[in-house]
Design a protein around this motif. Sequence first.
Motif, short mmCIF file in Angstrom:
data_model
loop_
_atom_site.label_atom_id
_atom_site.label_comp_id
_atom_site.label_asym_id
_atom_site.label_seq_id
_atom_site.Cartn_x
_atom_site.Cartn_y
_atom_site.Cartn_z
N TYR A 52 10.06 -6.97 -7.32
CA TYR A 52 9.73 -8.27 -7.49
C TYR A 52 8.24 -8.46 -6.92
N ASP A 53 8.20 -9.19 -5.73
CA ASP A 53 7.01 -9.62 -5.20
C ASP A 53 6.47 -8.57 -4.32
N PHE A 54 7.27 -7.79 -3.94
CA PHE A 54 6.96 -6.65 -3.19
C PHE A 54 7.15 -5.35 -3.89
N GLY A 55 5.99 -4.70 -3.87
CA GLY A 55 6.04 -3.61 -4.85
C GLY A 55 6.83 -2.35 -4.31
N GLY A 81 6.02 -12.12 3.54
CA GLY A 81 6.86 -13.24 3.31
C GLY A 81 8.13 -13.21 3.06
N VAL A 82 8.93 -14.25 2.49
CA VAL A 82 10.31 -14.03 2.44
C VAL A 82 10.71 -14.19 0.74
N LEU A 83 11.62 -13.36 0.15
CA LEU A 83 11.98 -13.49 -1.14
C LEU A 83 13.51 -13.84 -0.82
N SER A 84 13.97 -14.95 -1.54
CA SER A 84 15.38 -15.36 -1.34
C SER A 84 16.04 -15.18 -2.65
N MET A 85 17.29 -14.45 -2.63
CA MET A 85 17.78 -14.28 -4.03
C MET A 85 19.44 -14.64 -3.86
N TRP A 145 12.55 -10.19 3.91
CA TRP A 145 11.46 -10.43 4.73
C TRP A 145 10.67 -9.40 4.98
N VAL A 146 9.18 -9.44 4.75
CA VAL A 146 8.36 -8.34 4.75
C VAL A 146 7.10 -8.83 5.40
N SER A 147 6.50 -8.20 6.69
CA SER A 147 5.67 -8.57 7.46
C SER A 147 4.73 -7.19 7.63
N PRO A 148 3.52 -7.36 7.90
CA PRO A 148 2.68 -6.39 8.41
C PRO A 148 2.89 -6.19 10.20
N THR A 149 2.76 -4.94 10.34
CA THR A 149 2.87 -4.79 11.94
C THR A 149 1.57 -5.40 12.70
N VAL A 150 1.65 -5.59 13.69
CA VAL A 150 0.31 -6.10 14.54
C VAL A 150 -0.82 -5.10 14.31
N GLN A 151 -0.66 -4.02 14.46
CA GLN A 151 -1.87 -3.05 14.35
C GLN A 151 -2.10 -2.98 12.82
#
Length: 162
Positions: A52-55, A81-85, A145-151
């Motif tokens: 879906y939104d995250f490849g 972001g967050v993808l709710s299903m 939930w997908v998020s980048p690391t701080v680095q």
Amino acid sequence: MREWWNLKRKWAWIVVLTCMLPVIVSGCASTKGESADLDAVSGADKNDPLYYDFGDVLVPREMKVDKNASFVFRTPGLSAGVLSMKGRVDGHSLITFFENNMANDNWSLVSAFKSFRNIMLFKKESRWCVINITEKRLNTYLEIWVSPTVQGAAPSLFKQAG
């Protein structure tokens, strides 16, 4: 005489509509067949999981997106972001699905909490993914939930106020 003419017109319409009904039904059937043929040509199976939104996070097709509870932020180099299903899927099979398929997309399982609410934490070179699976009476709810690391994040995302 006029009543007879109106009756004749009504019967004529009934005959015309009755004759057109098979044509309409067969037209819809051929359209359905064409879409089935397109699926066969593209090699897509109706039961294949989807991205879906995250490849790089594969999701079972039985899970349907809840657009009101989802938020995905995209830039050319970042999706977060967050993808709710939700769907009628057994929670344990969903856990097994993610344990097996996330590794295929180079995610490594860091930790997992298994209870009424199942949480799986995955890491990639510059991103984190949290998968939250909650079973309720009629449906199983999934949050990705997908998020980048701080680095790995753009510096402007984490500027401190001051």
